[in-house]
Scaffold this motif. Structure first.
Motif, PDB file in Angstrom:
ATOM      1  N   GLU A 191     -13.237   3.477  -2.263  1.00 33.52           N
ATOM      2  CA  GLU A 191     -14.590   3.318  -1.726  1.00 33.52           C
ATOM      3  C   GLU A 191     -15.464   4.518  -2.079  1.00 33.52           C
ATOM      4  O   GLU A 191     -16.665   4.382  -2.315  1.00 33.52           O
ATOM      5  CB  GLU A 191     -14.543   3.161  -0.196  1.00 33.52           C
ATOM      6  CG  GLU A 191     -13.837   1.910   0.304  1.00 33.52           C
ATOM      7  CD  GLU A 191     -14.628   0.630   0.105  1.00 33.52           C
ATOM      8  OE1 GLU A 191     -15.870   0.673   0.141  1.00 33.52           O
ATOM      9  OE2 GLU A 191     -13.997  -0.434  -0.084  1.00 33.52           O
ATOM     10  N   ALA A 247       0.750   1.680   6.109  1.00 30.85           N
ATOM     11  CA  ALA A 247      -0.655   1.468   6.457  1.00 30.85           C
ATOM     12  C   ALA A 247      -1.476   2.739   6.190  1.00 30.85           C
ATOM     13  O   ALA A 247      -2.619   2.654   5.718  1.00 30.85           O
ATOM     14  CB  ALA A 247      -0.788   1.040   7.912  1.00 30.85           C
ATOM     15  N   ASP A 248      -0.907   3.910   6.468  1.00 31.34           N
ATOM     16  CA  ASP A 248      -1.607   5.176   6.194  1.00 31.34           C
ATOM     17  C   ASP A 248      -1.923   5.298   4.711  1.00 31.34           C
ATOM     18  O   ASP A 248      -3.040   5.656   4.320  1.00 31.34           O
ATOM     19  CB  ASP A 248      -0.725   6.379   6.588  1.00 31.34           C
ATOM     20  CG  ASP A 248      -0.697   6.612   8.081  1.00 31.34           C
ATOM     21  OD1 ASP A 248       0.139   7.425   8.533  1.00 31.34           O
ATOM     22  OD2 ASP A 248      -1.504   5.983   8.801  1.00 31.34           O
ATOM     23  N   ALA A 278      -2.073   2.886   2.477  1.00 27.79           N
ATOM     24  CA  ALA A 278      -3.006   1.836   2.068  1.00 27.79           C
ATOM     25  C   ALA A 278      -4.435   2.250   2.403  1.00 27.79           C
ATOM     26  O   ALA A 278      -5.360   2.050   1.607  1.00 27.79           O
ATOM     27  CB  ALA A 278      -2.670   0.511   2.753  1.00 27.79           C
ATOM     28  N   TYR A 279      -4.612   2.843   3.574  1.00 30.27           N
ATOM     29  CA  TYR A 279      -5.954   3.257   3.998  1.00 30.27           C
ATOM     30  C   TYR A 279      -6.473   4.373   3.114  1.00 30.27           C
ATOM     31  O   TYR A 279      -7.627   4.358   2.676  1.00 30.27           O
ATOM     32  CB  TYR A 279      -5.932   3.683   5.464  1.00 30.27           C
ATOM     33  CG  TYR A 279      -7.300   3.831   6.068  1.00 30.27           C
ATOM     34  CD1 TYR A 279      -7.799   5.066   6.476  1.00 30.27           C
ATOM     35  CD2 TYR A 279      -8.118   2.702   6.231  1.00 30.27           C
ATOM     36  CE1 TYR A 279      -9.062   5.181   7.029  1.00 30.27           C
ATOM     37  CE2 TYR A 279      -9.380   2.813   6.783  1.00 30.27           C
ATOM     38  CZ  TYR A 279      -9.845   4.053   7.191  1.00 30.27           C
ATOM     39  OH  TYR A 279     -11.101   4.165   7.733  1.00 30.27           O
ATOM     40  N   GLY A 298       0.786  -1.229   0.000  1.00 24.53           N
ATOM     41  CA  GLY A 298       0.000   0.000   0.000  1.00 24.53           C
ATOM     42  C   GLY A 298       0.817   1.278   0.000  1.00 24.53           C
ATOM     43  O   GLY A 298       0.257   2.364  -0.021  1.00 24.53           O
ATOM     44  N   THR A 356      -5.665   5.075   0.054  1.00 24.41           N
ATOM     45  CA  THR A 356      -5.989   4.525  -1.263  1.00 24.41           C
ATOM     46  C   THR A 356      -7.337   3.800  -1.241  1.00 24.41           C
ATOM     47  O   THR A 356      -8.167   3.966  -2.145  1.00 24.41           O
ATOM     48  CB  THR A 356      -4.901   3.540  -1.729  1.00 24.41           C
ATOM     49  OG1 THR A 356      -3.655   4.209  -1.766  1.00 24.41           O
ATOM     50  CG2 THR A 356      -5.203   2.966  -3.087  1.00 24.41           C
ATOM     51  N   GLN A 357      -7.561   3.003  -0.207  1.00 24.97           N
ATOM     52  CA  GLN A 357      -8.814   2.253  -0.112  1.00 24.97           C
ATOM     53  C   GLN A 357      -9.995   3.206   0.006  1.00 24.97           C
ATOM     54  O   GLN A 357     -11.044   3.009  -0.621  1.00 24.97           O
ATOM     55  CB  GLN A 357      -8.777   1.309   1.092  1.00 24.97           C
ATOM     56  CG  GLN A 357      -9.953   0.350   1.164  1.00 24.97           C
ATOM     57  CD  GLN A 357      -9.951  -0.653   0.028  1.00 24.97           C
ATOM     58  OE1 GLN A 357      -8.901  -1.096  -0.406  1.00 24.97           O
ATOM     59  NE2 GLN A 357     -11.117  -1.001  -0.466  1.00 24.97           N
TER      60      GLN A 357
END
Lengths: 142, 492
Positions: free
Chosen positions: B389, B378-379, B381-382, B179, B384-385
């Motif tokens: 969404e 992780a930041d 990746a979040y 991510g 991007t998700q």
């Protein structure tokens, strides 16, 4: 009137990875998302044993257990986890996310898995599932 | 920045080596031979998870993961069988494995000797990048200090005896796949590279030689322009850093060589045929970005490891770009475009800033121990998700008109052989029964002594393998010396 104003209950959710698979992009995103939705989420991390997960589930009195597997070993991981949870006295539903084929979903449900969210599932579906959990869950008011 | 040599693909195409492996050595050997017959010039080994952690297939922790995502290798015999009928002298051998890299390298040398292949003819790449596992993928075994010791021993041994082999491949791609952004991919890979370089510099090795043996792996996504810019920026940064920090003057040390994997998390379950399109774009991006080698995933990536047909289609995708896209006769064809030059500079500058930030915090190892790099990934990746969404980031078939929920693909998928683990267990027991206990004990003592001292462990590992010590047994001795890494705390 009450239906319109009802807010979803705050749930306690335990997420875990069983087996050697290290890909945790998905489970971490889901953990954070569910927290942003207002739930309490404990993410145990990688390479967890089913027994340790069950112990934590009982200690933390969770409403839901989520298992993430992207290595193809979801069948055996699911079986191990459900057995460990029930043996430890935890009745919380267990859901799975990962590289699961649709045709495997009935097999997983037969093992005691409540719902499956394969790769490609929108986050909203998981949020709706959590919101739809039967009341009587712990976690107090919203 | 434009490419690592003047002629690039005019002289020689990038290496095409599909990532492949599953089940037993025999099954993997067959898939390799098929790919080699179709135009590959080398093999790229996919190991199963137990092997990647240095666990034997009969280890209780191995369980159902044996033979699943790659081939299971417990012994020197297993390793030799992988190359049955495949000559190391004419075939490059790449091993995508980090924690037990040193042991795999020892196996490679043993096999080379058996095949009568002179060590200076060995070509290929050993990943040997333990730090990236702490950042992005979690397949660690030893804590950073012990992992770096094995990395350095393997690197030093290989550069001394197999000068054409690449004994380190910085896996920036794992950062991106987990991510991370383009900038994080470059910066985190370079931060780990600096940690390794510092460690190797402590051994007073010739840094011109050391840097020339470094290679990288950067992901080639469908965003063709940005990907090419990322790769150009990485080349610039590497050249600058090695010259400034280690006084590297040899051009071969300043040149960043890399492999580009195409297709991973970006290949979707919905409309899997679209993944062929995504892979074509990624392969184009990699070629325009000047990669030295390429691997292309199967269109069934969201479901299983590639079927035979999909593995071949991945290889053929590379060949379409190589032979039909008419881009290989120009070096750095995007060069000179205002957008490309501006974006390359922006990525270079942002990556350099991020690298400086990591160094200010104590460098890659310190940042990994405090979860800084993990949280950074992780930041991203979040973010991007959430973009996906909300529809800010469009993905065809997923959040565009006509999208559907994923269904099982209408194609034959790879089928896993469930009888594998039991057969391996029997084989392993048989192998161990044939051991000479005196030789085994001597080999164990020698390896334990080597681990406890400063000597290079590779000779002792090679002797251990000859005494029929298994991969798991050798790694256990390493764990005895350095401990087993435990991830502490959460890094969402």
């Amino acid at each position: 009137m009450t239906g319109v104003l009802r807010r979803p209950l705050r749930r306690r959710i335990l997420l875990t990875k069983i087996g050697l698979d290290g890909h945790d992009r998905g489970v971490k995103v889901i953990a954070r998302f569910l927290r942003d939705c207002g739930h309490e989420v404990i993410y145990m991390g990688r390479r967890q044993a089913a027994a340790a997960t069950a112990l934590t589930a009982v200690q933390e009195d969770v409403d839901l257990v989520g298992l993430s597997v992207l290595s193809g070993t979801h069948m055996s991981a699911a079986k191990e986890l459900v057995e460990a949870l029930r043996e430890a006295g935890c009745e919380a539903p267990v859901i799975i996310g990962g590289t699961v084929l649709r045709k495997e979903i009935p097999l997983l449900k037969a093992l005691g898995i409540a719902e499956v969210f394969p790769v490609g599932t929108p986050l909203g579906a998981i949020r709706d599932y959590v919101d739809g959990l039967a009341s009587g869950g712990k976690g107090g008011s919203a | 920045m434009r490419g690592i040599d003047r002629e690039m693909y005019r002289k020689r195409l990038w290496r095409m080596r599909q990532y492949a492996g599953f089940g037993s050595s025999e099954e993997t050997n067959r898939r390799w031979k098929l790919l080699l017959a179709q135009g590959q010039d080398g093999v790229s080994c996919a190991f199963d998870l137990p092997s990647q952690l240095g666990l034997d297939s009969d280890d209780p922790r191995a369980g159902a993961d044996v033979g699943r995502l790659g081939v299971g290798i417990d012994t020197l015999e297993d390793f030799c069988e992988l190359f049955e009928g495949i000559s190391l002298e004419s075939t490059a051998a790449t091993f995508n494995i980090n924690a037990p890299s040193a042991v795999i390298l020892a196996m490679l040398f043993e096999l080379a000797e058996r095949q009568g292949c002179p060590f200076d003819k060995l070509t290929g790449t050993l990943s040997n990048d333990p730090l990236i596992e702490f950042a992005a993928r979690g397949l660690w075994r030893l804590p950073p200090d012990g992992a770096m010791r094995l990395m350095a021993d393997a690197f030093e041994y290989a550069t001394r005896h197999a000068p054409r082999y690449y004994p380190l491949n910085l896996r920036g791609t794992l950062v991106y796949e987990a991510g991370g952004t383009d900038v994080q991919e470059i910066a985190y890979a370079l931060a780990c590279a600096l940690a390794y370089l510092d460690r190797l510099a402590e051994r007073r090795l010739d840094m011109n030689v050391v840097t020339a043996r470094f290679s990288f792996m950067f992901f080639a996504d469908s965003n063709v322009l940005e990907t090419a810019c990322k790769l150009r920026a990485a080349r610039m940064l590497w050249a600058q850093l090695v010259a400034e920090r280690y006084g590297v003057t040899d051009p071969s040390g300043q040149k960043l060589k890399f492999t580009a994997p195409v297709g991973n998390f970006n290949l979707r379950a919905q409309y899997p045929e679209l993944n062929l399109v995504r892979n074509a774009l990624g392969a184009l991006a990699a070629a325009l970005g000047g990669c030295q080698a390429m691997l292309v995933a199967g269109m069934d990536e969201a479901f299983e490891i590639p079927s035979e047909r999909n593995a071949l289609l991945g290889l053929y995708t590379q060949q379409v770009i190589a032979h039909e896209a008419r881009i290989t006769h120009v070096v750095d064809p995007l060069g000179g475009s205002y957008y490309v030059e501006a974006t390359t500079e922006r990525l270079r500058s942002e990556a350099l800033d991020l690298l400086a930030d990591i160094e200010q915090r104590g460098g890659a190892v310190a940042c990994l121990e405090h979860g800084v790099l993990q949280r950074g990934i992780a930041d991203s990746a979040y973010r991007t998700q959430m973009e996906e969404e909300s529809g800010v980031r469009l993905v065809v078939g997923v959040n565009t008109p006509g999208s559907e929920a994923p269904v099982d693909p209408n194609m034959e998928l790879h089928e896993h052989d469930d009888s594998g683990p039991a057969r391996r267990s029997a084989r392993l027991n048989e192998y161990k029964r044939g051991r000479d206990s005196a030789a085994l004990r001597a080999a164990q003592r020698e390896l334990a002594d080597a681990l406890a001292s400063d000597v290079n462990v590779l000779p002792a590992m090679r002797r251990a393998l000859r005494a029929r010590m298994t991969l798991g047994e050798i790694m256990t001795l390493c764990v005895d010396r350095y401990g087993e890494y435990q991830e502490i705390g959460e890094t969402l």
